[in-house]
Design an enzyme around this catalytic site. Structure first.
Site, PDB file in Angstrom:
ATOM      1  N   ASP A   1     -35.038  -0.108  28.860  1.00 47.56           N
ATOM      2  CA  ASP A   1     -34.292  -0.026  27.602  1.00 47.56           C
ATOM      3  C   ASP A   1     -34.517   1.369  27.028  1.00 47.56           C
ATOM      4  O   ASP A   1     -35.221   2.192  27.631  1.00 47.56           O
ATOM      5  CB  ASP A   1     -34.745  -1.137  26.629  1.00 47.56           C
ATOM      6  CG  ASP A   1     -33.583  -1.621  25.770  1.00 47.56           C
ATOM      7  OD1 ASP A   1     -33.000  -0.790  25.045  1.00 47.56           O
ATOM      8  OD2 ASP A   1     -33.252  -2.818  25.828  1.00 47.56           O
TER       9      ASP A   1
ATOM     10  N   HIS B   1     -28.202   1.475  26.187  1.00 45.73           N
ATOM     11  CA  HIS B   1     -29.674   1.348  26.134  1.00 45.73           C
ATOM     12  C   HIS B   1     -30.333   2.297  27.148  1.00 45.73           C
ATOM     13  O   HIS B   1     -31.326   1.940  27.784  1.00 45.73           O
ATOM     14  CB  HIS B   1     -30.112  -0.092  26.427  1.00 45.73           C
ATOM     15  CG  HIS B   1     -29.757  -1.068  25.344  1.00 45.73           C
ATOM     16  ND1 HIS B   1     -30.524  -1.233  24.218  1.00 45.73           N
ATOM     17  CD2 HIS B   1     -28.711  -1.927  25.216  1.00 45.73           C
ATOM     18  CE1 HIS B   1     -29.970  -2.158  23.442  1.00 45.73           C
ATOM     19  NE2 HIS B   1     -28.863  -2.585  24.020  1.00 45.73           N
TER      20      HIS B   1
ATOM     21  N   GLU C   1     -24.315  -4.104  23.943  1.00 45.45           N
ATOM     22  CA  GLU C   1     -24.478  -3.112  22.888  1.00 45.45           C
ATOM     23  C   GLU C   1     -24.205  -1.680  23.362  1.00 45.45           C
ATOM     24  O   GLU C   1     -25.013  -0.785  23.164  1.00 45.45           O
ATOM     25  CB  GLU C   1     -25.889  -3.206  22.284  1.00 45.45           C
ATOM     26  CG  GLU C   1     -26.158  -4.556  21.636  1.00 45.45           C
ATOM     27  CD  GLU C   1     -27.525  -4.675  20.994  1.00 45.45           C
ATOM     28  OE1 GLU C   1     -27.619  -5.390  19.993  1.00 45.45           O
ATOM     29  OE2 GLU C   1     -28.495  -4.078  21.484  1.00 45.45           O
TER      30      GLU C   1
HETATM   31  C1  TNX Z   1     -30.261  -7.716  20.429  1.00 47.42           C
HETATM   32  S1  TNX Z   1     -29.504  -9.448  22.844  1.00 47.42           S
HETATM   33  C2  TNX Z   1     -30.508  -7.086  21.631  1.00 47.42           C
HETATM   34  C3  TNX Z   1     -31.851  -6.528  21.897  1.00 47.42           C
HETATM   35  C4  TNX Z   1     -32.767  -6.624  20.697  1.00 47.42           C
HETATM   36  C5  TNX Z   1     -32.584  -7.953  20.024  1.00 47.42           C
HETATM   37  C6  TNX Z   1     -33.489  -8.167  18.858  1.00 47.42           C
HETATM   38  C7  TNX Z   1     -29.222  -8.124  23.372  1.00 47.42           C
HETATM   39  C8  TNX Z   1     -28.507  -8.211  24.590  1.00 47.42           C
HETATM   40  N1  TNX Z   1     -29.600  -7.032  22.682  1.00 47.42           N
HETATM   41  O1  TNX Z   1     -31.721  -5.199  22.342  1.00 47.42           O
HETATM   42  O2  TNX Z   1     -34.069  -6.459  21.140  1.00 47.42           O
HETATM   43  O3  TNX Z   1     -31.259  -8.089  19.594  1.00 47.42           O
HETATM   44  O4  TNX Z   1     -33.409  -9.471  18.382  1.00 47.42           O
END
Ligand code: TNX
Length: 547
Positions: free
Chosen positions: A169, A241, A306
């Protein structure tokens, strides 16, 4: 009298009690096909069972009529009889046997003076779901190998069978790469970490953080897990990420001259890999290294969540490449990129797993497994589109959220995901069509580690919510009224095992997080997060051209 047969967790399909008990003192023998008998001895290290012959106290046999992971366990005058569909079934029969023994069986050595008996009766059991998992983020905070192995032990105790390891990440790359050594040399550490809460002036701890698994460590973790019927699902989260990758190899980014750092704060970063062929070649090589170490890799997670695609849209080179491919939007290019990776994995015999954004982007291979973290609505759409779905919704399966909206609680990502919330969860909701429900192959809880710095906190976050998750995925959920009393009994097992779980009535003084970590109620409320995420998936849907 509370009978041992009614204290099992997760609850078996059928249980029959009979009066009487059978003695299983240290040195008792186990007999049967070697793989199955070994699985029984591994699951029941105490009270020290030995391999034996036909008159053994515990006799195991394979029964092809029972399905995968299914078992029957019968205890009577002539001892313990196990019938299992496969090795995993024998392992689970033995886990049930362990629960029928006194709780001291969960210690690492047999104590003297314990009466090692198991009650007479019969259990016939099989899981409702084939994917019963935990997700562990070792990128935000690295956890040493021993913590991962211990989590595997605890998954096995709960008949959970998937360990999804989030290995990369923005805040760290966590596995050795012989082909791209700067990944572990540069990408695995950061000089400091943010300690302030969202929305506050940033404050950093000024303490370096780092660590990674060698390929030998990873091979060891996978083999250790496999012996305990747990499949490791590695994840390299791309193309977003990507700060740690780009800190090591900036040329894989959109602007090759740009300098990147391993991030020292949380949230969504715009750092993204370029979708050009060099990045695909890089990832294919790295996936090969990881898969080679893990061994048998039925599932490989490639992330897809994301992603901020602005840099792709702004790059003339990437836009030209997209047009060459005949793709209309950057969203299509995101989909195409993940599809290429999934195809490469398929050639190696692995099915790709993705977060739900990748499903919303489209173009998935039909065999790609979707993890709808943003909620059941997007999960239902993935199921309706014929994808296998593993339920991973923020509510109630993000165990990085606090367990109560209380000032006593250590800071979580938000409020609140309680044991009762988890126990009430149904991975395949009743109001879906039968076809959609059949696509749900299971569920897993997520341990995102922004606020899980060590093994003690991991215990606190994972259990007892993980016990409720285990009940739900084994039985199909939601848990019944008898879950509460069984959970109380089960916590005595975790005490004997040495687990620093969260007590049901709240944290112990030293579990409250201390100082700046103390929680302030109402910062982020999980219901609001879910509503926001649901809106996002709908917005993404309505702006997409129909397929
Ligand atoms: C969302 S779920 C994210 C993570 C974070 C998390 C914190 C997802 C695929 N991405 O990068 O750690 O929320 O709750």
């Amino acid at each position: 009298m509370i009978c041992g047969m009614n204290r099992l967790l997760p609850r078996p399909r059928t249980v029959e009690s009979r009066p009487g008990s059978f003695a299983l003192p240290p040195g008792s023998a186990v007999a049967g096909p070697a793989a199955l008998a070994d699985a029984v001895r591994l699951a029941v290290p105490v009270p020290d069972l030995r391999p034996g012959g036909p008159d053994a106290a515990v006799r195991v046999e394979e029964d092809a009529r029972l399905g995968p992971e299914a078992y029957e366990l019968e205890i009577g005058d002539d001892g313990v009889r196990i019938r299992a569909g496969d090795r995993a079934g024998a392992f689970y029969a033995a886990q049930t046997l362990l629960q029928l023994l006194p709780v001291d069986a969960y210690r690492a050595a047999a104590l003297p003076g314990v009466s090692w008996t198991v009650p007479y009766g019969r259990v016939a059991d099989a899981p409702a779901f084939s994917w019963r998992g935990a997700h562990l983020d070792v990128a935000r905070n690295f956890l040493p190998k021993r913590e991962v192995l211990r989590l595997v032990d605890l998954l096995a105790v709960h008949k959970l069978n998937r360990l999804h390891l989030h290995l990369a990440d923005d805040q760290g790359w966590r596995v050795e790469s012989p082909a791209y050594p700067l990944l572990h040399e540069v990408g695995s550490h950061r000089p400091r970490t943010i300690v302030s809460h969202y929305g506050e002036e940033p404050v950093f701890d000024e303490v370096p953080h780092g660590g990674y698994y060698t390929l030998a460590d990873l091979a060891e973790i996978a083999a250790y897990a496999r012996a305990r019927a747990v499949t490791v699902v590695p994840e390299i989260d791309v193309p977003g990420h990507a700060s740690a990758i780009l800190a090591a190899y900036p040329e894989l980014g959109v602007r090759p001259g740009e300098r990147h750092r391993v991030l020292d704060r949380w949230g969504i970063s715009p750092a993204i890999l370029s979708p050009l062929p060099a990045a695909v070649a890089f990832l294919t090589t790295v996936f090969g290294e990881i898969a080679g170490a893990v061994g048998d890799v039925p599932y490989f997670h490639i992330g897809g969540d994301e992603c901020v695609l602005d840099d792709w849209a702004a790059s003339p080179e990437i836009s030209a490449y997209r047009e060459e491919l005949g793709l209309e939007t950057v969203g299509d290019l995101h989909a195409w990129f993940l599809r290429r990776l999934a195809d490469a994995l398929a050639e190696r015999g692995s099915r790709a797993v993705v977060w739900d954004e990748a499903f919303v982007s489209g173009r998935l291979r039909q065999d790609t497994i979707v993890m709808p973290w943003r909620g059941p609505q997007v999960g239902r759409r993935a199921a309706a589109a014929g994808h296998d779905v593993v339920a991973t919704p923020v509510f109630p399966l993000y165990f990085d959220y606090a367990e109560a909206a209380s000032p006593e609680e250590p800071a979580g990502l938000g409020d609140a995901v309680t044991v009762a919330d988890v126990a009430a969860f149904a991975p395949a909701p009743q109001d879906w069509t039968a076809g959609e429900r059949a696509r749900v192959i299971g569920a897993q809880f997520q341990l995102w580690s922004e606020r899980i710095p060590d093994g003690r906190t991991l215990d606190y976050r994972a259990w007892p919510r993980g016990c409720a998750a285990a009940e739900v995925v084994w039985t199909g959920g939601p848990a019944g009224e008898d879950f509460g009393p069984r959970l109380k009994d089960h916590l005595a097992r975790l005490d004997a095992f040495g687990v620093e779980y969260r007590p049901l009535d709240g944290p112990r003084p030293w579990q409250r997080g201390g100082g700046w970590r103390r929680h302030r109620p109402g910062v982020v409320v999980v219901g609001d997060v879910m509503r926001h995420l649901d809106e996002l998936t709908h917005a993404a849907d309505s702006t997409r051209p129909s397929m």
